[in-house]
Design a protein around this motif. Structure first.
Motif, short mmCIF file in Angstrom:
data_model
loop_
_atom_site.label_atom_id
_atom_site.label_comp_id
_atom_site.label_asym_id
_atom_site.label_seq_id
_atom_site.Cartn_x
_atom_site.Cartn_y
_atom_site.Cartn_z
N SER A 58 2.64 -7.66 -11.94
CA SER A 58 2.25 -6.34 -12.43
C SER A 58 1.59 -5.51 -11.34
CB SER A 58 1.29 -6.49 -13.61
OG SER A 58 0.03 -6.98 -13.17
N ASP A 59 1.55 -4.20 -11.56
CA ASP A 59 0.90 -3.31 -10.62
C ASP A 59 -0.58 -3.63 -10.47
OD1 ASP A 59 3.27 -2.00 -10.18
OD2 ASP A 59 2.83 -0.33 -11.53
N THR A 60 -1.19 -4.07 -11.56
CA THR A 60 -2.62 -4.43 -11.51
C THR A 60 -2.87 -5.60 -10.58
OG1 THR A 60 -2.96 -3.64 -13.77
CG2 THR A 60 -4.61 -5.17 -12.89
N ILE A 61 -2.03 -6.63 -10.68
CA ILE A 61 -2.17 -7.81 -9.82
C ILE A 61 -1.82 -7.46 -8.38
CG2 ILE A 61 -1.39 -10.16 -9.38
CD1 ILE A 61 -3.15 -9.82 -11.85
N ARG A 62 -0.82 -6.62 -8.20
CA ARG A 62 -0.47 -6.19 -6.83
C ARG A 62 -1.66 -5.50 -6.16
NH1 ARG A 62 5.76 -4.47 -6.10
NH2 ARG A 62 6.70 -5.83 -7.66
N GLN A 63 -2.37 -4.68 -6.93
CA GLN A 63 -3.54 -4.00 -6.37
C GLN A 63 -4.63 -5.01 -6.00
OE1 GLN A 63 -3.92 -0.64 -5.54
NE2 GLN A 63 -5.73 -1.51 -4.52
N LYS A 64 -4.80 -6.03 -6.83
CA LYS A 64 -5.79 -7.07 -6.52
C LYS A 64 -5.40 -7.83 -5.26
CE LYS A 64 -7.50 -7.78 -11.23
NZ LYS A 64 -7.65 -8.73 -12.36
N GLN A 73 0.81 -1.22 0.00
CA GLN A 73 0.00 0.00 0.00
C GLN A 73 0.84 1.27 0.00
OE1 GLN A 73 -2.31 1.11 3.66
NE2 GLN A 73 -4.07 0.73 2.34
N LYS A 74 1.91 1.29 0.80
CA LYS A 74 2.67 2.51 1.01
C LYS A 74 4.15 2.39 0.69
CE LYS A 74 -0.38 3.19 4.99
NZ LYS A 74 -0.41 3.26 6.48
#
Length: 243
Positions: free
Chosen positions: A101-107, A77-78
């Protein structure tokens, strides 16, 4: 009706989790309750989260948040890399995300943030990563970090004199709040025990998968349990977590 299976701390050991589920013959009829610490230890922390997210689509799952998961949330998150976390498994978790990827990290972050601090079922069984200190239960806990860090509940249950009965005035009030309590967090290896342990009505399912132990799950009705091989044997070229 299927079984209710409670699963101990995984710590990045995806191979152990898959092997454990094969041995326990887990089906879609079973309710799966995970006690937290999905990451930090072996090399597949990000892959464990991928697996659990897929599992949730086909099985009834409850995910409890552990202290290592809280550290991982701060990082995702930070970008916060806690020094203690880094040397206690965080380094390998960060490495497991290098091609994610950043997308998967967000998920993954969304998945972590939806986890429970604790869970109470219809039979008044409590499932929590570590414990609680409030005499009135975790919902009255002053410090939410106790959910994932407190060891006093387990230490008290483990050292209780079994001659003290539940109707005694000196029986610990915390233990009377629930039918049974299921925890992880404190490896049974600390007590030279390699299988799930019981102290009063508290069951500890963390059998040290992060270190030299195995990953375990237990049927809360029958108390039958299953274990993977040692995670060391499944990841022979790795060291696991530092103590």
């Amino acid at each position: 009706m299927g079984r209710t299976l409670v699963i101990g701390d995984i710590h990045g050991g995806l191979k152990g989790l898959i092997q454990l589920f094969e041995r326990a013959e887990v089906s879609t009829e079973d309710k799966l309750i995970f006690l937290g610490d999905y990451v930090d230890g072996w090399s597949e922390s990000a892959q464990v989260i991928d697996y659990l997210m897929l599992l949730e689509k086909s099985h009834q799952c409850i995910f409890i948040k552990g202290n290592h998961d809280a550290w991982c949330i701060d990082w995702l998150q930070k970008g916060i890399v806690d020094d203690v976390w880094f040397v206690h498994g965080g380094k390998l978790t960060i490495e497991s995300y290098k091609d994610i990827s950043d997308t998967i990290r967000q998920k993954h972050l969304d998945f972590f943030e939806q986890m429970h601090d604790y869970y109470v079922d219809r039979q008044n069984n409590l499932f929590i990563h570590a414990g609680f200190s409030s005499m009135h239960g975790p919902e009255k806990e002053r410090y939410s970090s106790n959910y994932s860090w407190d060891r006093t509940l387990w230490e008290m249950a483990l050292t209780m004199d079994n001659r003290i009965k539940k109707d005694s005035a000196i029986y610990p009030k915390r233990l009377l709040l629930y039918h049974e309590i299921y925890i992880g967090h404190t490896p049974t290896l600390y007590y030279n025990v390699k299988v799930p342990m019981q102290g009063c009505n508290v069951w500890n399912i963390d059998t040290g998968a992060a270190f030299t132990g195995k990953l375990s799950c237990l049927d809360i009705k029958t108390k039958q349990f299953w274990q993977s091989d040692t995670l060391q044997s499944l990841y022979p070229n790795e060291k696991g977590r530092n103590k």
